[in-house]
Write an enzyme that holds these catalytic residues in place. Structure first.
Site, PDB file in Angstrom:
ATOM      1  N   LYS A 132      80.995  24.591  56.659  1.00 43.02           N
ATOM      2  CA  LYS A 132      80.319  23.846  57.742  1.00 43.02           C
ATOM      3  C   LYS A 132      79.682  24.848  58.686  1.00 43.02           C
ATOM      4  O   LYS A 132      80.123  25.984  58.780  1.00 43.02           O
ATOM      5  CB  LYS A 132      81.339  22.989  58.512  1.00 43.02           C
ATOM      6  CG  LYS A 132      80.731  21.841  59.275  1.00 43.02           C
ATOM      7  CD  LYS A 132      80.495  20.637  58.380  1.00 43.02           C
ATOM      8  CE  LYS A 132      79.824  19.499  59.074  1.00 43.02           C
ATOM      9  NZ  LYS A 132      79.910  18.258  58.283  1.00 43.02           N
ATOM     10  N   ASP A 172      74.035  17.137  59.713  1.00 36.32           N
ATOM     11  CA  ASP A 172      75.192  16.510  60.364  1.00 36.32           C
ATOM     12  C   ASP A 172      74.645  16.052  61.721  1.00 36.32           C
ATOM     13  O   ASP A 172      73.417  15.877  61.865  1.00 36.32           O
ATOM     14  CB  ASP A 172      76.366  17.509  60.497  1.00 36.32           C
ATOM     15  CG  ASP A 172      77.691  16.810  60.852  1.00 36.32           C
ATOM     16  OD1 ASP A 172      78.346  16.276  59.953  1.00 36.32           O
ATOM     17  OD2 ASP A 172      78.063  16.782  62.048  1.00 36.32           O
TER      18      ASP A 172
HETATM   19  P1  NDP Z   1      73.331  11.732  64.232  1.00 35.62           P
HETATM   20  O1  NDP Z   1      72.982  12.904  65.050  1.00 35.62           O
HETATM   21  O2  NDP Z   1      72.281  11.125  63.361  1.00 35.62           O
HETATM   22  O3  NDP Z   1      73.923  10.583  65.149  1.00 35.62           O
HETATM   23  C1  NDP Z   1      75.046  10.814  65.943  1.00 35.62           C
HETATM   24  C2  NDP Z   1      75.353   9.586  66.746  1.00 35.62           C
HETATM   25  O4  NDP Z   1      76.635   9.735  67.334  1.00 35.62           O
HETATM   26  C3  NDP Z   1      74.375   9.343  67.876  1.00 35.62           C
HETATM   27  O5  NDP Z   1      74.296   7.966  68.114  1.00 35.62           O
HETATM   28  C4  NDP Z   1      75.028  10.082  69.046  1.00 35.62           C
HETATM   29  O6  NDP Z   1      74.654   9.607  70.322  1.00 35.62           O
HETATM   30  C5  NDP Z   1      76.487   9.791  68.783  1.00 35.62           C
HETATM   31  N1  NDP Z   1      77.297  10.888  69.301  1.00 35.62           N
HETATM   32  C6  NDP Z   1      77.254  12.190  68.907  1.00 35.62           C
HETATM   33  N2  NDP Z   1      78.109  12.924  69.615  1.00 35.62           N
HETATM   34  C7  NDP Z   1      78.692  12.082  70.478  1.00 35.62           C
HETATM   35  C8  NDP Z   1      79.672  12.251  71.469  1.00 35.62           C
HETATM   36  N3  NDP Z   1      80.232  13.461  71.703  1.00 35.62           N
HETATM   37  N4  NDP Z   1      80.054  11.139  72.161  1.00 35.62           N
HETATM   38  C9  NDP Z   1      79.493   9.930  71.905  1.00 35.62           C
HETATM   39  N5  NDP Z   1      78.556   9.718  70.978  1.00 35.62           N
HETATM   40  C10 NDP Z   1      78.171  10.774  70.265  1.00 35.62           C
HETATM   41  O7  NDP Z   1      74.597  12.179  63.342  1.00 35.62           O
HETATM   42  P2  NDP Z   1      75.160  11.515  62.012  1.00 35.62           P
HETATM   43  O8  NDP Z   1      74.950  10.052  62.035  1.00 35.62           O
HETATM   44  O9  NDP Z   1      74.659  12.306  60.862  1.00 35.62           O
HETATM   45  O10 NDP Z   1      76.715  11.850  62.134  1.00 35.62           O
HETATM   46  C11 NDP Z   1      77.649  10.939  62.704  1.00 35.62           C
HETATM   47  C12 NDP Z   1      79.052  11.293  62.224  1.00 35.62           C
HETATM   48  O11 NDP Z   1      79.107  11.195  60.799  1.00 35.62           O
HETATM   49  C13 NDP Z   1      79.547  12.698  62.544  1.00 35.62           C
HETATM   50  O12 NDP Z   1      80.945  12.655  62.743  1.00 35.62           O
HETATM   51  C14 NDP Z   1      79.256  13.470  61.256  1.00 35.62           C
HETATM   52  O13 NDP Z   1      80.073  14.608  61.136  1.00 35.62           O
HETATM   53  C15 NDP Z   1      79.597  12.408  60.227  1.00 35.62           C
HETATM   54  N6  NDP Z   1      79.045  12.573  58.892  1.00 35.62           N
HETATM   55  C16 NDP Z   1      77.695  12.709  58.699  1.00 35.62           C
HETATM   56  C17 NDP Z   1      77.190  12.815  57.424  1.00 35.62           C
HETATM   57  C18 NDP Z   1      75.742  12.890  57.155  1.00 35.62           C
HETATM   58  O14 NDP Z   1      75.359  12.881  55.989  1.00 35.62           O
HETATM   59  N7  NDP Z   1      74.872  12.927  58.149  1.00 35.62           N
HETATM   60  C19 NDP Z   1      78.081  12.843  56.256  1.00 35.62           C
HETATM   61  C20 NDP Z   1      79.470  12.592  56.567  1.00 35.62           C
HETATM   62  C21 NDP Z   1      79.919  12.479  57.839  1.00 35.62           C
HETATM   63  P3  NDP Z   1      73.788  10.549  71.312  1.00 35.62           P
HETATM   64  O15 NDP Z   1      72.398  10.554  70.742  1.00 35.62           O
HETATM   65  O16 NDP Z   1      73.879   9.889  72.631  1.00 35.62           O
HETATM   66  O17 NDP Z   1      74.417  11.907  71.282  1.00 35.62           O
HETATM   67  O1  2IT Z   2      80.280  15.737  56.853  1.00 34.04           O
HETATM   68  C1  2IT Z   2      79.562  15.729  55.837  1.00 34.04           C
HETATM   69  O2  2IT Z   2      80.045  15.472  54.724  1.00 34.04           O
HETATM   70  C2  2IT Z   2      78.148  16.019  55.981  1.00 34.04           C
HETATM   71  N1  2IT Z   2      77.683  16.217  57.103  1.00 34.04           N
HETATM   72  C3  2IT Z   2      77.261  16.100  54.777  1.00 34.04           C
HETATM   73  C4  2IT Z   2      77.407  17.418  54.081  1.00 34.04           C
HETATM   74  C5  2IT Z   2      76.421  17.672  52.978  1.00 34.04           C
HETATM   75  O3  2IT Z   2      76.433  18.817  52.501  1.00 34.04           O
HETATM   76  O4  2IT Z   2      75.669  16.783  52.562  1.00 34.04           O
END
Ligand code: NDP
Ligand code: 2IT
Length: 452
Positions: A132, A172
């Site tokens: 990561k 992420d």
């Molecule tokens: P994005 O940046 O697309 O969206 C993040 C969202 O979460 C936004 O709505 C943001 O709001 C909110 N957020 C982020 N940090 C905080 C915080 N500290 N407090 C409150 N709200 C928060 O990210 P993703 O959708 O990609 O990721 C969301 C989650 O999913 C994370 O935990 C990530 O690790 C996990 N994840 C993502 C994957 C992927 O493929 N993208 C795969 C697997 C897991 P704001 O804009 O106000 O900050």
């Molecule tokens: O938390 C996760 O699994 C991710 N942010 C996606 C990682 C990836 O390599 O697609």
């Protein structure tokens, strides 16, 4: 003759040692404890796993890189951020895991995410190790040109540590298609290589896989559906609370709608929206993906069915299913108690470690089906691995083919976690099932490959 301490004593000692040697990293401690808390039965049953050094090695990253990221904003002011890449474990394949750009990022956060990624990636069965990275850079309010300059500076150091056979980053929080594009461009420029498999989450015209943007959210909903089916139910007609409004939340909502469920909420760090008619997906995408706006804009434009609750938490909205899809530790014990009181049946973690340990235990005690992130959100990294396979073969699969593979993989992960939990005397406990099943795959490879 030396006697081996029992498994629990060994794990407790290791826990203390990890806290001592990694001070001020509470999220990393939390992620490690949550895994170690479930491993005693497998260490007791398989003495080779209890050999001194195996679990210790698993908890120590193979390599940690920290670097300076200087960049200039549109007014010419210089900013200095910090960049990270933690290459945690490569026993099963190249390090694989996303990059997070958020002001809260520090080494402990990156290590917790990298540690989770080892087990998650093992569960996909696709030959990827765990890593990561990220930065404390905050993309909110920055112009495209500023984000581009930041990404170029970040890659100017990162490029020497990554590669299609070495370490393959992706997105992420704060890193989506735009950022992957700028990062890929700079990698190509510095190395003079078209090395598509060095990053995943690329655009569809230049090596990206169909369904990668959708994969995490779709997968989390498929996992919720699989847990419900185990209980003789499905998602049709069920109400859902979703937190977040980024990549994972949006495609969670899309899949819930496709399966006939009714997603009522989404949120950002400012507050949440509850929409009595169900979230309007087109409006949500317009506000968040096209305009990069705030969730309060959605409420203003949606009309009377929606209201914005500033500073509130979605978990106070009654629903059948909860899908935390924003960030770590966003659902605490009080939230869990509220959800249970309101009759929640299943919780599927789209985010990484969104539920605090006390809340997880509360759900489990109340008989709520609880899908931990390592299993429930593995669809994203699984399709990343499919993107690597397509890049390697210089081909592109149809969306239908990728979606079919995603559904098969999520089904397999559910079955693996379910069966492993039963095998170790914890029926219905997907946390134990996911941790032990992921651990077995990584541990077997580490044992075979010697002390390295
Ligand atoms: P994005 O940046 O697309 O969206 C993040 C969202 O979460 C936004 O709505 C943001 O709001 C909110 N957020 C982020 N940090 C905080 C915080 N500290 N407090 C409150 N709200 C928060 O990210 P993703 O959708 O990609 O990721 C969301 C989650 O999913 C994370 O935990 C990530 O690790 C996990 N994840 C993502 C994957 C992927 O493929 N993208 C795969 C697997 C897991 P704001 O804009 O106000 O900050
Ligand atoms: O938390 C996760 O699994 C991710 N942010 C996606 C990682 C990836 O390599 O697609």
């Amino acid at each position: 003759m030396t006697t081996r301490p029992d498994s629990q004593t060994q794990l407790d000692a290791l826990r203390g040692e990890i806290e001592r040697r990694n001070p001020a990293q509470p999220e990393f401690h939390q992620a490690v404890h949550e895994v170690l808390d479930t491993l005693a039965p497998v260490l007791a049953a398989r003495p080779e796993y209890a050999e001194p050094g195996l679990v210790e090695r698993l908890c120590e990253p193979e390599r940690q890189v920290i670097f300076r990221v200087p960049w200039q904003d549109d007014k010419g002011r210089v900013h200095v951020n910090r960049g990270f890449r933690v290459e945690f474990n490569s026993a099963l394949g190249p390090y694989k895991g996303g990059l997070r750009f958020h002001p809260s990022v520090n080494l402990g956060i990156v290590k917790f995410l990298g540690f989770e990624q080892i087990f998650k990636n093992a569960l996909t069965g696709l030959g990827i190790g765990g890593g990561k990275g990220g930065s404390d850079f905050d993309p909110h309010g920055r112009s495209d040109a500023e984000v581009m300059r930041f990404c170029q500076s970040f890659m100017t150091e990162l490029y020497r540590h990554i590669g299609e056979h070495t370490d393959v980053p992706a997105g992420d929080i704060g890193v989506g298609g735009r950022e992957i594009g700028y990062l890929f461009g700079q990698y190509r420029r510095i190395t003079n290589r078209w090395e598509a498999g060095v990053l995943t989450g690329k655009g569809p015209g230049w090596g990206g896989s169909a369904i990668r943007p959708e994969a995490t959210g779709y997968g989390s909903v498929l996992f919720a559906e699989a847990m419900l089916r185990e209980r003789g139910e499905d998602l049709e007609g069920q109400t859902a609370v979703v937190s977040g409004s980024g990549n994972v939340a949006i495609y969670t909502i899309e899949k819930l709608l496709a399966l006939g469920a009714n997603p009522l909420t989404c949120s950002d760090s400012g507050g949440y929206v509850v929409d009595d008619k169900g979230i309007d997906l087109d409006l949500l995408k317009q506000v968040k993906e096209v305009e990069r706006g705030r969730i309060s804009d959605y409420a203003e434009r949606r009309g009377s069915s929606a209201r914005y609750v500033s500073g509130g938490r979605v978990w106070e909205v009654p629903a059948d299913v909860a899908l935390p899809s924003a960030t770590q530790n966003e659902l605490d014990e009080n939230d869990a108690a509220t959800l249970v009181r309101n009759g929640v049946k299943a919780v599927s973690e789209g985010a990484n470690m969104p539920t605090v340990p006390e809340a997880v235990h509360l759900f489990q005690r109340a008989g709520v089906a609880f899908g931990p992130g390592k299993a429930a959100n593995a669809g994203g990294v699984a399709v990343s691995a499919l993107e690597m396979a397509q890049n390697h073969a210089r081909t592109a699969w149809s969306p239908a083919r990728v979606e079919e593979e995603l559904a098969r993989i999520m089904g397999d992960i559910h079955t693996t976690c379910h069966e492993t939990a039963e095998r170790y005397g914890a029926p219905g406990d997907y946390v134990t099932g996911a941790n032990i099943a992921g651990f077995e795959r990584v541990a077997d490879s580490m044992l075979a490959q010697g002390v390295i």
